[in-house]
Scaffold this motif. Structure first.
Motif, PDB file in Angstrom:
ATOM      1  N   PRO A  63       0.825  -1.212   0.000  1.00  0.00           N
ATOM      2  CA  PRO A  63       0.000   0.000   0.000  1.00  0.00           C
ATOM      3  C   PRO A  63       0.866   1.271   0.000  1.00  0.00           C
ATOM      4  O   PRO A  63       1.975   1.264   0.543  1.00  0.00           O
ATOM      5  N   VAL A  64       0.306   2.339  -0.607  1.00  0.00           N
ATOM      6  CA  VAL A  64       1.092   3.534  -0.882  1.00  0.00           C
ATOM      7  C   VAL A  64       1.891   4.102   0.294  1.00  0.00           C
ATOM      8  O   VAL A  64       3.066   4.393   0.160  1.00  0.00           O
ATOM      9  N   ARG A  65       1.284   4.265   1.428  1.00  0.00           N
ATOM     10  CA  ARG A  65       2.020   4.893   2.531  1.00  0.00           C
ATOM     11  C   ARG A  65       2.934   3.910   3.252  1.00  0.00           C
ATOM     12  O   ARG A  65       3.701   4.304   4.118  1.00  0.00           O
TER      13      ARG A  65
ATOM     14  N   ASP B 285       0.984  13.734   2.887  1.00  0.00           N
ATOM     15  CA  ASP B 285       0.250  13.400   4.098  1.00  0.00           C
ATOM     16  C   ASP B 285      -0.371  14.655   4.690  1.00  0.00           C
ATOM     17  O   ASP B 285      -1.468  14.631   5.211  1.00  0.00           O
ATOM     18  N   ARG B 325      -3.523   5.382   0.544  1.00  0.00           N
ATOM     19  CA  ARG B 325      -3.208   6.628  -0.161  1.00  0.00           C
ATOM     20  C   ARG B 325      -2.551   7.539   0.844  1.00  0.00           C
ATOM     21  O   ARG B 325      -2.679   7.362   2.037  1.00  0.00           O
ATOM     22  N   TRP B 326      -1.848   8.544   0.342  1.00  0.00           N
ATOM     23  CA  TRP B 326      -1.315   9.537   1.251  1.00  0.00           C
ATOM     24  C   TRP B 326      -2.503  10.236   1.889  1.00  0.00           C
ATOM     25  O   TRP B 326      -3.577  10.343   1.306  1.00  0.00           O
ATOM     26  N   ARG B 327      -2.297  10.722   3.111  1.00  0.00           N
ATOM     27  CA  ARG B 327      -3.437  11.152   3.903  1.00  0.00           C
ATOM     28  C   ARG B 327      -4.196  12.339   3.319  1.00  0.00           C
ATOM     29  O   ARG B 327      -5.386  12.463   3.482  1.00  0.00           O
TER      30      ARG B 327
END
Lengths: 596, 625
Positions: A63-65, B285, B325-327
């Motif tokens: 997953p991306v993060r 983020d 996903r980034w936040r």
């Protein structure tokens, strides 16, 4: 003199069998690429595990993060993963949020660094050899260096144990040696210096104290932790991995228990097995590196009788019929020269030959120079210059030692406090640009006088070179002098260093101790097995197929590592007294041999 | 995850300042040169610009000269959930509950050209950032004051529009055509190509092509003859985005080019496109939206709307962050010196920045002294100032106070956050009367007059002074918002309940409890303002004002008061005044009118005289030093 044995019958596969075997090899690799963590992969030598790990990284996205942490025990292995990701144009996979590096750095980043009190600057050292010279030495009858002591931390009890290594191993140690070594170690740690052992102790303690917060953080940060060469994990490493796994961090453990050669550091196959027992398993048993002959030799070295089935050789040269060369002479230089000649007939150049021994001292001197510097400071400098300028093939460890001697000589020459700091700290304290210093070292080494002149003239010439190369423009030199013992004055610098005359233009193989070449390979490998009681017991255990003493089992694994580095040609130099039983053993396994 | 605290040392006016920021919105308020832009620039330095194009760098002039540190240290603390902080665990504090990123700048030494920037992730035990790429995901968008939004929207808009288009074309919930079929990139570009084709085939375009073609032919026929055509740039989403211009007009009208819209609306449109891009891209983020002085372009209701909108946008960015996903969190920091904007913000979102003057010693050995008097005489060579920050959230106000203050602090009253001198009065009457009284007391051009003009006069419409005092006088790090706070109230001694007196005792008690006796005091009318004006000798104007509201009845009252002895006069007037139920604001207006018409000098009642003189006196103490 040559006594050829019949070819190994099983070596040659017909094309369809080879295709089928390779199909199985690919399928097994693919399984490791796609499998859900956690699992363990027992990978045979040459199984392509680094490629499998990289393929997994390239194709099994996280997953991306989140990142994937790929850890190994050597920088070389990490650099290889880096290189392969870059070759695939996947620069995004080599940096944050991913981690590619040594397990030491992983522990440092996540389990140690955040918890260190900022009241002092903490520094990681490769070994105590890099510590400030004045604080890493301790007197106990004679002067010892902390690098001569090997410390192990027991995570269960929180206790340290210490044993001598290197030269200290052979000397009779005073009763309070261990106590003094421990006190010196503790003082350095208090001053903010950490080697791998202290790092692990911190990591174990922090993990125990902060499991509740660290577990969820690291589990959220990393989708999985890949540990390559896991057979080298110490007790502390396995303790940490188990804790992390228990806290929910998915693990991908890649190991070859047959290559576990760090038992003296507390790495035991039992502890690894206990972790492995909790994981799924996907094995790799196809060897893309070695010939069937070499695979067969290697299999007979395995400790576990159940694992003595030879790996399936699937490389293009899997059926190369080259026999195992057996040497029994005592002149290591001529043995090495003969081996290089033999390899040359197979179109293997000397640079692709690897000469190995368990201990540095067993390696042929012509090619390595003397492994350790003589103790007088002037002679040590001559040795260092000799190694740097004349022995490019000397093992990395010897080169590092020579570099260290040169660096410290230069620093002591200019800075009175040089021994109170690590070299890196000295440079910073005196505002010396590290890159400029690096260039300076090269200029100094190149400007040094020839080793073929007597010490009485070599020493003043060397001092003049040092004087001409200050690290900064404004240096004033210390009172430090190069002193040549009168007894040595008329001997040539070369003879004082213990370096043999350079074999100019002669073909140079790579030389190394076995522990330094883990994960590496070469077309041809020559292994020196010196006479002695350990060898005797090791060969006995090998030939008998059972090793009851842990020390002997470890020695067999070290031999296993050496043998499995070879792609096409293997040479074994053994004591003459062991020749017959070794040949009999190899013939019993229908392994072709040639007595040289 | 949000930037919860910024600690600055040695950066411009920020000698040593900690600023606590709210999760969604923070409004940095304060006087000019208070250090607001310096805080914003510090935030710009500790985070990455959204497009990676940094145009702010530290240089030698940025180092606060008097600190003796010779270095700039900017430390950002990020707070968030475990999930939020995990990718940055290497920068965590020892408690693992927040991230610490510190930027240290050492200016170039003599004869050197460039200084050195060092980043430290974590507590500083290992002074470096082992994973600098992690910081890429902590970004900012900077909207400078007095921006040319029209230009920004024109030239730089392509990337923003492209991000929005890309997002729509790849979204799991795509835009559909009338038939309900999803529109992907290929379909959009097919459509664009076909329309471009129509345009390219238009007779006028074809004729133009012909004109160029004949000449080109002449020029090249001797060599390799070339032919020509006119067409649109290669069709791609990027080219399409670059060709589009953001346009706007009043609802219902055809949108026009931005240059034709007002500056304020253009700015709102700019902010809207930026937010749409942030939502679409989600590459970070956290994105700080740094807006400097939005009031420069917007009238007060639009300011309130903008603040409200940004607060909602920030809050919305935090609802159910998607995993994988980034936040995409948004945190807004606004600077302003508009009380209207301060009034629209939650009081705990406010950070008050003040300047503290430092008088440098004339000799090198004496320590610098610090005063809080912004109007103290300054000598450019000897005096500098530094910034002090007071985070209202850190004052520990009770929920009741917070709620009350949010209701109380309208645009007028919020002005008290912008000045170190504040006068809190009960009502409109005092608010109207005090400026002419100050004029009467302090000669024009005097320092006292100047100080009074710089004072914010706050009618609180009642006697609930306590929340205001707690806001102005609670100390944090030894600093208070209010440096000289005068409370003007009525003792109402004519009132048999004596509630006024009790209130005054309470107020003094509160000031003492807050340790603010040096900074605040209470001045009370024995009765109320109007009787005190009477006894101060403004008889004529007072009765004229009463007459203006009650052309007949005033005489009865006057007779009754006049027959009372001098001691009871004020009380008698107060009682009559209460019975008469006059409108106090009008009374004050009429009184001032009368005084002005008659040319009678306004006589200042004693308690107000004292209050005004205390207010404009030089500070005696050295707070915050």
């Amino acid at each position: 003199m040559a006594r050829r044995q019949p070819d190994l019958g099983s070596g040659r596969m017909n094309p369809s069998d080879l295709a089928a075997a390779r199909g199985q090899a690919y399928a097994a690799q693919q399984q490791v690429v796609i499998a859900d963590p956690s699992f363990i992969t027992i990978a045979c030598p040459g199984a392509g595990k680094t490629r499998v790990i990289v393929d997994r990284h390239l194709s099994r996205a996280v997953p991306v993060r989140q990142g994937r942490a790929i850890t190994s025990f050597t920088r070389v292995a990490a650099a290889e993963v880096h290189r392969r990701c870059m070759a695939a144009d996947r620069f995004d996979l080599i940096d944050h949020p991913h981690f590619i590096g040594t397990l030491d750095t992983f522990l440092w980043l996540h389990l140690v660094r955040p918890f260190l009190p900022p009241d002092r600057i903490w520094r990681r050292l490769e070994s105590w050899r890099d510590a400030p010279a004045s604080s890493a030495a301790f007197v106990c009858g004679q002067t010892y260096h902390l690098a001569d002591a090997d410390f192990t931390y027991d995570p269960e009890t929180g206790n340290w144990s210490v044993r001598p290594t290197g030269p200290a191993r052979w000397s009779r140690l005073p009763g309070d040696w261990a106590q003094r070594a421990s006190r010196t170690r503790a003082n350095l740690e208090r001053a903010g210096y950490l080697t791998g052992a202290e790092l692990r102790a911190h990591a174990c303690r922090n993990l125990a104290a902060h499991t509740a917060t660290l577990g969820p953080l690291l589990t959220a940060k990393y989708a999985e932790l890949v540990v390559d060469e896991a057979q080298d994990c110490s007790i502390a490493d396995l303790y940490i991995l188990s804790k992390l796994h228990h806290a929910g961090l998915p693990l991908v453990v890649v190991a070859d228990p047959d290559q576990a050669i760090y038992a003296f550091r507390g790495a035991t196959t039992d502890a690894l097995n206990s972790l492995a027992g909790r994981l799924d398993r996907h094995d790799l048993t196809h060897n893309w590196r070695s010939t069937t002959v070499i695979c067969t030799v290697a299999a007979t070295l395995r400790n576990d009788p159940a694992r003595r089935i030879p790996d399936t050789a699937v490389a293009d040269h899997h059926d190369a019929p080259h026999p195992v060369l057996i040497y029994t002479g005592s002149n290591r230089d001529t043995i090495t020269a003969d081996f290089i000649d033999y390899a040359a007939k197979l179109n293997i150049s000397s640079s692709r030959c690897l000469v190995l021994a368990h201990a540095q001292t067993t390696l042929p001197k012509t090619y390595t120079g003397a492994a350790t510097p003589p103790s007088p400071k002037a002679a040590a400098l001559a040795w260092a210059v000799g190694i740097i300028t004349e022995y490019p093939a000397a093992p990395t460890r010897v080169h590092n030692r020579a570099r260290d001697v040169l660096i410290r000589t230069v620093l002591r020459w200019w800075y009175a406090d040089a021994d109170d700091h690590t070299p890196v700290e000295s440079l910073a304290a005196h505002n010396v640009d590290p890159a400029a210093f690096e260039r300076l070292l090269h200029r100094i080494a190149a400007a040094m006088p020839s080793l073929d002149q007597p010490m009485s003239t070599w020493v003043p010439a060397a001092a003049a070179v040092l004087n001409q190369h200050p690290p900064t423009d404004t240096g004033t030199r210390t009172t430090n002098r190069l002193i040549c013992p009168t007894a040595q004055a008329n001997r040539t610098a070369r003879s004082v260093t213990g370096l043999p005359p350079t074999a100019a233009n002669s073909a140079r193989p790579r030389l190394s101790t076995i522990h330094q070449v883990k994960g590496d390979q070469a077309e041809a490998v020559l292994l020196f097995i010196p006479p002695g009681s350990v060898t005797d017991r090791t060969l006995t255990a090998w030939l008998a197929g059972s090793a009851s003493e842990p020390e002997v089992a470890e020695a067999l694994r070290v031999m296993y590592v050496a043998v499995t580095r070879a792609r096409r040609l293997l040479g074994l130099a053994v004591p003459a007294s062991d020749q017959e039983r070794l040949l009999a053993h190899l013939h019993h396994h229908t392994i072709p041999t040639e007595l040289r | 995850m949000y930037l919860s605290q910024l600690d600055v040392e040695g950066f411009r006016s920020l000698s040593r300042v900690s600023v606590t920021l709210g999760r969604d919105v923070s409004v940095l308020v304060g006087e000019n040169s208070g250090g607001k832009s310096n805080v914003i620039d510090a935030l710009r330095l500790v985070t990455d610009p959204i497009d990676g194009r940094r145009n702010l760098y530290l240089d030698r002039d940025d180092v606060f000269r008097d600190s003796g540190q010779g270095q700039v240290t900017l430390r950002a603390t990020f707070t968030g959930s475990t999930e939020d902080l995990a990718p940055y665990q290497h920068a965590a504090s020892a408690e693992l509950d927040r991230l610490l990123y510190t930027l240290c700048y050492t200016p170039p030494g003599a004869g050197q050209m460039r200084g050195q920037v060092d980043w430290v992730a974590g507590s500083g035990a290992d002074p470096c950032d082992p994973q600098p790429r992690g910081r890429d995901r902590l970004r900012h968008v900077y909207l400078p004051p007095l921006r040319d939004a029209a230009r920004d929207l024109g030239s730089g808009a392509g990337a923003r529009i492209q991000a929005i288009l890309d997002n729509l074309l790849t979204s799991p919930e795509p835009v559909c055509d009338a038939a309900g079929v999803a529109i992907d990139e290929a379909r959009l570009l097919d459509f664009v190509r076909s329309r471009f084709g129509e345009v390219e085939a238009h007779p006028v375009i074809a004729a133009a092509t012909g004109r160029i073609g004949t000449r080109l032919s002449r020029l090249t026929s001797g060599a390799y003859e070339q032919c020509t055509g006119l067409g649109f740039a290669a069709t791609s989403v990027q080219a399409l985005a670059r060709g589009l211009r953001v346009r706007m007009a009043d609802a219902g009208l055809v949108p026009r080019e931005i240059a034709e819209s007002g500056m304020g609306y253009a700015n709102l449109l700019f902010i809207a496109t930026v937010l749409a891009q942030l939502e679409a891209a989600r590459e970070a983020d956290l994105t700080l939206l740094l807006v400097e002085e939005p009031e420069a372009h917007l009238h007060p209701p639009l300011q309130a709307l903008l603040l409200d909108y940004l607060r909602d946008a920030a809050a919305a960015s935090r609802i159910t962050p998607l995993t994988g996903r980034w936040r995409g969190y948004l945190q807004v920091v606004i600077t302003s010196h508009a009380p209207s904007l301060a009034a629209s913000a939650d009081v705990t979102d406010l950070v008050v920045l003040q300047r503290q003057t430092i008088a440098l010693p004339t000799s090198a050995t004496a320590a610098p002294s610090v005063t809080d008097d912004p109007t103290a005489p300054t000598n450019a060579d000897l005096v500098r100032y530094k910034t002090a920050a007071i985070n209202i959230a850190a004052l520990g106000l009770s929920d009741t106070d917070r709620r009350k203050l949010n209701r109380y602090l309208n645009a007028t009253r919020s002005a008290m956050l912008f000045s170190p001198r504040v006068m809190l009065v009960e009502g409109i009457a005092e608010a109207l009367m005090l400026p002419p009284m100050a004029n009467a007391l302090f000669p024009a051009d005097s320092i006292e007059r100047a100080r009074f003009v710089g004072t914010v006069l706050v009618p609180i419409d009642g006697v609930d002074f306590a929340p205001y005092l707690r806001l102005l006088l609670t100390a944090t790090d030894g600093r208070r918002i209010g440096q000289r706070v005068a409370v003007i109230t009525d003792a109402d001694l004519q009132n048999p309940h004596r509630s006024g007196a009790a209130r005054i005792v309470e107020l003094f008690g509160l000031i003492n409890t807050l340790g603010a006796a040096e900074y605040a005091t209470v001045f009370a009318a024995t009765t109320t303002l109007e009787p005190e004006l009477l006894v101060a000798g403004n008889d004529t104007a007072v009765w004229a004002a009463w007459a203006a509201q009650q052309p007949k009845a005033w005489k009865t009252a006057k007779t009754a008061v006049d027959t009372t002895g001098p001691d009871g006069r004020a009380a008698a007037f107060a009682t009559k005044l209460k019975d008469a139920n006059l409108r106090k604001g009008d009374f004050a207006q009429n009184l001032l009118d009368a005084a002005e018409t008659m040319g009678a000098p306004l006589r200042v009642p004693e308690y107000l005289d004292k209050a005004l003189r205390w207010l404009v006196a030089s500070p005696t103490s050295v707070p915050g030093a």
